[in-house]
Design an enzyme around this catalytic site. Structure first.
Site, PDB file in Angstrom:
ATOM      1  CE  LYS A 197      -3.779   2.288   2.490  1.00 44.59           C
ATOM      2  NZ  LYS A 197      -4.808   2.209   3.535  1.00 44.59           N
ATOM      3  NE  ARG A 207      -5.747  11.027   2.656  1.00 44.32           N
ATOM      4  CZ  ARG A 207      -4.475  11.359   2.654  1.00 44.32           C
ATOM      5  NH1 ARG A 207      -4.052  12.842   2.856  1.00 44.32           N
ATOM      6  NH2 ARG A 207      -3.114  10.688   2.709  1.00 44.32           N
ATOM      7  NE  ARG A 218      -3.480   7.920   6.909  1.00 43.99           N
ATOM      8  CZ  ARG A 218      -4.535   8.275   6.231  1.00 43.99           C
ATOM      9  NH1 ARG A 218      -4.871   7.934   4.953  1.00 43.99           N
ATOM     10  NH2 ARG A 218      -5.757   8.574   6.912  1.00 43.99           N
ATOM     11  CD  GLU A 234       5.644  -4.157   3.783  1.00 42.99           C
ATOM     12  OE1 GLU A 234       5.077  -4.875   4.516  1.00 42.99           O
ATOM     13  OE2 GLU A 234       6.170  -2.997   4.472  1.00 42.99           O
ATOM     14  CE  LYS A 249      -6.691   1.675  -0.702  1.00 39.22           C
ATOM     15  NZ  LYS A 249      -7.492   1.630   0.553  1.00 39.22           N
ATOM     16  CB  SER A 275     -11.042   7.424  -3.979  1.00 36.12           C
ATOM     17  OG  SER A 275     -10.056   7.989  -3.484  1.00 36.12           O
ATOM     18  CE1 TYR A 314     -15.019   3.212  -3.204  1.00 36.22           C
ATOM     19  CE2 TYR A 314     -12.993   3.612  -4.594  1.00 36.22           C
ATOM     20  CZ  TYR A 314     -13.661   3.321  -3.521  1.00 36.22           C
ATOM     21  OH  TYR A 314     -12.895   3.745  -2.079  1.00 36.22           O
TER      22      TYR A 314
END
Length: 324
Positions: A197, A207, A218, A234, A249, A275, A314
């Site tokens: 990610k 958000r 982040r 990872e 992602k 998004s 989505y």
């Protein structure tokens, strides 16, 4: 025979030929619909930066999940939008909190007809918007956060999640959640590991969707977009810790990472068309700059072609109706 002797165009000459030799398919059974449910909402709340996507009420969520199941998609991924935020994200652990209540609603509506997934992260619930607890210096405390994640996993499984999706990118999160689920008797509850990610600019509309309280970024826990080998590190850790499925992602800006993870993983691989990817296509289509449906299907096909077995998008329910 005159030049050219080789004519690949022969296999493109009719729709039937193109269908026959098509190498990559997108099918409803591969699609997962991310959904938002807002505490206290009395009607669905449109998300301005994501045209066509809403923060659901509990009732409208049930109806939309039933529609998704009827369309034949694989599953849904639920995100909660609480009315109250605090430093520890305590609403995430509340059995009657918005996300856990929504999980019970959805399972009572569709049972095992589709896979009910839940986001396992604190960012929607904290008043600072970070994915974990903060220490005295304002840094995300990895190990203190793991304890909360373990309890969240059990709470979500108790509420009915078939699979939990730890998305906070804390070191050791999969192992801690797996141990907690097993100790609580949820040995059949799966873990969708957010393996790679990235700290991406494409999360902006999300958000708004979760009413994020984040200021800053982040980058201390999500991956650097310049790094590829790190994703494989990872992956190795998530496989060792007991993940049941792994994910990359965002999707479109990281198709190369997706391909590398898919080549190296012996587990199913998911990718999340996030998004910002959604918003760009909707905005360009609204202006008449691109053909909307063709672009949606082309991008999803590219994600499948790169190696994704499961697509979070989505458009999942809509796309299921477009596929032949």
């Amino acid at each position: 025979m005159g030049f050219p002797e080789q004519r690949p165009r022969r296999l493109r000459s009719t729709p039937a030929l193109r269908r026959m030799v098509s190498e990559t398919e997108v099918r409803p059974r591969q699609l997962v619909l991310p959904m938002f449910v807002r505490e206290g909402a009395t009607e669905p709340v449109p998300i301005g930066s994501m045209p066509g996507v809403v923060q659901h009420t509990r009732d409208s969520l049930r109806k939309a999940v039933a529609e998704a199941a009827g369309a034949g998609i694989a599953g849904v991924m639920l995100f909660g939008v609480p009315a109250r935020h605090d430093a520890t994200g305590s609403a995430a652990l509340d059995p009657d909190g918005v996300l856990n209540a929504a999980l019970r609603d959805v399972r009572s509506e569709v049972g095992d007809d589709i896979v009910v997934m839940s986001d396992l992260c604190l960012d929607e619930f904290t008043d600072h918007g970070h994915c974990g607890l903060l220490d005295e210096q304002g840094r995300v405390d990895n190990d203190a956060t793991l304890d909360v994640y373990a309890r969240m996993g059990v709470a979500q499984a108790d509420a009915g999640a078939h699979m939990v999706g730890p998305s906070g990118m804390m070191d050791g999160q999969v192992a801690v959640i797996r141990a907690a689920l097993d100790a609580a008797g949820h040995t059949d509850t799966g873990i969708l590991a957010y393996t790679a990610k990235y700290a991406s600019a494409f999360y902006g509309p999300f958000r708004e969707a979760v009413n994020s309280q984040l200021r800053g970024d982040r980058k201390t826990y999500q991956q650097d977009g310049a790094n590829a080998r790190e994703a494989l590190r990872e992956l190795a850790l998530d496989l060792e810790e007991g993940a049941d499925m792994v994910m990359v992602k965002p999707a479109l800006a990281y198709l190369d990472i997706l391909a590398r993870v898919a080549d190296a993983s012996d587990l199913p691989v998911a990718a999340y068309q996030i998004s910002g990817e959604y918003a760009m296509i909707e905005a360009a289509a609204e202006r008449g700059w691109i053909e909307r449906e063709r672009t949606i299907l082309e991008t999803l096909t590219s994600i499948r072609r790169a190696g994704a077995d499961v697509l979070l998008t989505y458009w999942a329910t809509e796309v299921a109706g477009l596929l032949d």
